[in-house]
Design a protein around this motif. Sequence first.
Motif, PDB file in Angstrom:
ATOM      1  N   CYS A   1      -4.742   4.012  -2.074  1.00  0.00           N
ATOM      2  CA  CYS A   1      -3.415   4.442  -2.534  1.00  0.00           C
ATOM      3  C   CYS A   1      -3.238   4.239  -4.043  1.00  0.00           C
ATOM      4  CB  CYS A   1      -2.328   3.719  -1.755  1.00  0.00           C
ATOM      5  SG  CYS A   1      -2.413   4.063   0.011  1.00  0.00           S
TER       6      CYS A   1
ATOM      7  N   SER B   1       0.834  -1.196   0.000  1.00  0.00           N
ATOM      8  CA  SER B   1       0.000   0.000   0.000  1.00  0.00           C
ATOM      9  C   SER B   1       0.869   1.246   0.000  1.00  0.00           C
ATOM     10  CB  SER B   1      -0.908   0.010   1.233  1.00  0.00           C
ATOM     11  OG  SER B   1      -1.782  -1.096   1.193  1.00  0.00           O
TER      12      SER B   1
ATOM     13  N   ASP C   1      -6.988  -0.065   0.861  1.00  0.00           N
ATOM     14  CA  ASP C   1      -6.312   1.234   0.850  1.00  0.00           C
ATOM     15  C   ASP C   1      -6.883   2.110  -0.256  1.00  0.00           C
ATOM     16  OD1 ASP C   1      -4.905   1.102  -1.697  1.00  0.00           O
ATOM     17  OD2 ASP C   1      -3.511  -0.322  -0.760  1.00  0.00           O
TER      18      ASP C   1
ATOM     19  N   ILE D   1      -3.266   4.582   9.210  1.00  0.00           N
ATOM     20  CA  ILE D   1      -3.358   3.111   9.202  1.00  0.00           C
ATOM     21  C   ILE D   1      -4.244   2.702  10.375  1.00  0.00           C
ATOM     22  CG2 ILE D   1      -2.087   0.920   9.260  1.00  0.00           C
ATOM     23  CD1 ILE D   1       0.400   2.395   8.341  1.00  0.00           C
TER      24      ILE D   1
ATOM     25  N   GLY E   1      -8.108   2.383  -5.213  1.00  0.00           N
ATOM     26  CA  GLY E   1      -7.203   1.674  -4.319  1.00  0.00           C
ATOM     27  C   GLY E   1      -7.323   0.179  -4.482  1.00  0.00           C
TER      28      GLY E   1
ATOM     29  N   SER F   1      -5.093   6.263   3.245  1.00  0.00           N
ATOM     30  CA  SER F   1      -5.294   5.383   4.399  1.00  0.00           C
ATOM     31  C   SER F   1      -5.133   3.907   4.035  1.00  0.00           C
ATOM     32  CB  SER F   1      -6.691   5.606   4.993  1.00  0.00           C
ATOM     33  OG  SER F   1      -7.667   5.201   4.054  1.00  0.00           O
ATOM     34  N   VAL F   2      -4.812   3.134   5.047  1.00  0.00           N
ATOM     35  CA  VAL F   2      -4.739   1.676   4.920  1.00  0.00           C
ATOM     36  C   VAL F   2      -5.552   1.122   6.088  1.00  0.00           C
ATOM     37  CG1 VAL F   2      -3.224  -0.338   4.916  1.00  0.00           C
ATOM     38  CG2 VAL F   2      -2.380   1.841   3.997  1.00  0.00           C
TER      39      VAL F   2
END
Lengths: 442, 318
Positions: free
Chosen positions: A74, A41, A72, A205, A162, A58-59
């Motif tokens: 990302c 991620s 995620d 996270i 993501g 965010s994860v």
Amino acid sequence: MSPTKATSGIVHAEPTKDFFITMLVRDIELVPAIVDLVDNSIDGARRLRPNGNFDGLSVRIGFSQEEFSIADNCGGIPLDIATEYAFRFGRPEKMEKTIHSVGQFGVGMKRALFKLGSDISIRSHTAKNSFEVFVDVPKWRRASRWTFPLTPYKPSRGTERGTYIKVTELLAPVKEEFGYSSFASELVETIKRVHGDALSAGLSITVNGVPISVELRTLFESEDLQPAYSLTRYFEEDPPEATLRLYVGVSESNPNAAGWYVYCNGRLVLGPDQTIVTGWGERSGGTIPKYHNQFARFRGYAFFDCDDASRLPWTTTKTGVDAGHPLYRAARTLMVQFTRPVIDFLNELDREKVIPPTNKRPLEEVVASAEANPRPLSALTTERPFSAPEQTVVIRPPDKTSIQYEKPTSEIELVKKKLKARSASQVGARTFEYFFNRECKK
Amino acid sequence: MADEAAKPASYERINYHLRPAKNIERKMMVEALRRLDRLTNLSAYRYVGFGSPYFADFSMIHKHLDITTLISIEREVKDKARFEFNKPYKSIEIRYGEATEVLPKLDWEQKSLVWLDYDNPLHPSMLGDIEGVVAMAAPWSVVIATFDADPTEPLDERKKELEARLPELVPPGVTDDELGEWGTADVTFEIVSERLKEAIVNRNYGKTKATHLAYQPLFHFRYKDGARMVTLGGVLVPAADAERFDVCGYKDVEFVSLDGAPYEIAVPKLTYRELDHLDAQFPEPDLTKVKRKGVPKEDVEKYSRVYRYFPRFVDAEH
């Protein structure tokens, strides 16, 4: 059996699927395997935000007795990367490298997923397209082909860009570990330690909905007590260069946090380490004593960075350094040089407890006053050695041990007379001195 | 008087005290080091050594090489007053502590002439000291180390002792008998040389080619005033200057070891009258022409190699 005459031909060297499904997974524990998924991620975040500001990204990790998931925002896995590279075992040469990445072997994600369970789905939604990859592990194991099926899917409105990974049919040992209440805290602590840089950069996270806080890495600093900072550049034949930043000093007294921390591209791979790997102990030519709790205030941070991750001393599990890597060997010599002055200072500090300081200001007080001012590593930007007040040399009196023994009184009286001694204790001391002077001096 | 008979003859004991071979070693080193002036300004060096209260090396280095920055590392803090009193020159700075503690704290910007004259058998921490110096020292620095390499253990315990003292460092295949005579010195030399090689690789790693250093051996002495000793040392030559190194002409200096071969400093026992008699006939390449006056042939041979450095004891330490 009659011997067969050899003829030229080939021998088979292809891997078996079991090698990946049941063997490779033994090299890594569950927590680091999950952290490996977080690494993916973060590499996504790096591609999405080359400036390194991860605000808004965010994860989210979730686990229960039934399933494990990690989601995620990302950027997702681009379709061409997914079809050609991302699911291969090992990183194909042609694959474009992520600058300053934390993943580089092409093994972490697959190994982690096989470690977790046997029903795996990976969903990716990018700016261009969306797809889902399913892996039914037992079925794949039986199949002769080395492929996973990929199908497009239509994301609902507002789906974030993501990756979403879900694993069900968890393996028995995984279920068991997920059942321990300590598992979540171990995972949280590990991510906090390992991904301090990404968290500081704004990445959020969460584990089962609980956000992981950022822990600032600091060293005590005052006018009298200054941590060391050094920056070394390592060039190779061609760019990019690798850098090593060392921060060494003292912090709170905590035997569980003391030692060296080694990072590669912002990802902790080792530490706190108190072993020969980071120079502790005199084995094979070290000059630093074995770790002992009087060094509980010692902190050393070594940050290796390189845009080309393959030049850094990683191991595939990222739970240690490749100690034989030439870059690490070169760095270790420096780490030892920087460790020494701090160790000497801590020895002096410890000695104060036995022998009252002759200094105007006890070192304990120097440390206590610096304690009020923990400086984040990022604030240390001027290269300088560790400095602490020069201690007035204290001479340690030799260690003493008392001896007690019994002998027939008549014999003692005889010796006493010969020695012209007045007491039995004088007899003991002088007979010892007699032997020592004749047999032990030189 | 049975005890007396077991001891070496008295003149040998005197020799031991004054350490003639060590004295010769110092002089040879200084003479060799002077040649570095052809490449780099020698008086700009800093000397780092273990002066102990005698400071014999410091006197030589200061007088003959014009080096004025002098640092002596001294571990016996309790005799501080004595060491300070015995400093032969004002510019000697004594740093108290173990070499292992003091070396990393020195400033290494200035090129240094470092002589780690341990006087003890090799210990792993000494390898760490040497590696540290190589990691930090400026180009053209000189690193020299001396160790006790006397095989004092009983014949069948030599290897065991060595492996206990130097875990994971003793080359495989070393046997007890190979550690006799100069064998322990050879193994010591080998272990330290290996570490020097490694230290150079580590130092050069990731540096641009132009700034690479090479370790050029200069010294590999062995001698025996009492215990057998071994000294090795060399220069950290910048790669860019490797070719110019030849101007020092070291290949013509008999006792300089460019390839690592040992040079034994053998000290003949001669009277002053014999010394004068032989001196008057030297230099003489053909030793058969020398009138020996009863001096054994091998002593004449030994003396011919060291006569220019041979101490007359009234003059030994000053």
